[in-house]
Design an enzyme around this catalytic site. Sequence first.
Site, mmCIF file in Angstrom:
data_model
loop_
_atom_site.group_PDB
_atom_site.id
_atom_site.type_symbol
_atom_site.label_atom_id
_atom_site.label_comp_id
_atom_site.label_asym_id
_atom_site.label_seq_id
_atom_site.Cartn_x
_atom_site.Cartn_y
_atom_site.Cartn_z
ATOM 1 N N HIS A 159 0.812 -1.210 0.000
ATOM 2 C CA HIS A 159 0.000 0.000 0.000
ATOM 3 C C HIS A 159 0.849 1.264 0.000
ATOM 4 C CE1 HIS A 159 0.773 1.082 4.243
ATOM 5 N NE2 HIS A 159 0.857 -0.231 4.413
ATOM 6 N N HIS B 183 12.695 -0.708 -12.832
ATOM 7 C CA HIS B 183 12.527 -2.147 -13.018
ATOM 8 C C HIS B 183 12.531 -2.800 -11.641
ATOM 9 C CE1 HIS B 183 13.868 -6.100 -15.196
ATOM 10 N NE2 HIS B 183 12.857 -6.291 -14.362
#
Length: 206
Positions: free
Chosen positions: A129, A138
């Site tokens: 979250h 990446h």
Amino acid sequence: MENVRYLYGASGHCKVIIEILKSTNHKVGGILDDDPKDNFLMDIPVIEFSKTEILSSDNIIISIGNNEIRKKIASNINADFAIAIHSKSIISESAKIDKGSVVMAGVVINAFATIGKHSIINSGSIIEHDCEIADYCHISPNVSLAGNVTIGEGTHVGIGACIIQGIKIGKWTTIGAGSVIIDDVPDFAVVVGNPGKIIKYNHKNE
């Protein structure tokens, strides 16, 4: 056609994106490449970029794993870009994923997380979250980001790395495979180990 996509870069990463698109019933109309080595990849035609016209401004995904090259290409193409999200990923309704990014199988992106442009969220990664991942990042396979982690532009987080809650990672950093990050990381740093330690700095690409 709305469900047709074109990929830029005939690479190994491209093969994965092809399968992601198939999982959501998208068709790959062709693969664009600056220097094609083969005429086909996975039975999809590979076309020299200079010899083709982009059919739509929002049906292209850059299928190249290198963060710097992805940024360079994106800066040189006037396109809105598409998104590829595997059907076997779990994405919160409140999460936001920006144009050009790719989400692979087994990924979990939880509430109010944000993913920037042209980033790769690789197989099995967990983005908890309120995480913020900037453009051209990446996040490698099986990475775990706890809540409220911030990742700066162009950063590569290596396979299996773990980052505890609330950590801020700078731009164009490299987090080594399997590293455990318990402290903030400055721009351009290369960090390895458990706990993660800075071993050197990347060149500044700006």
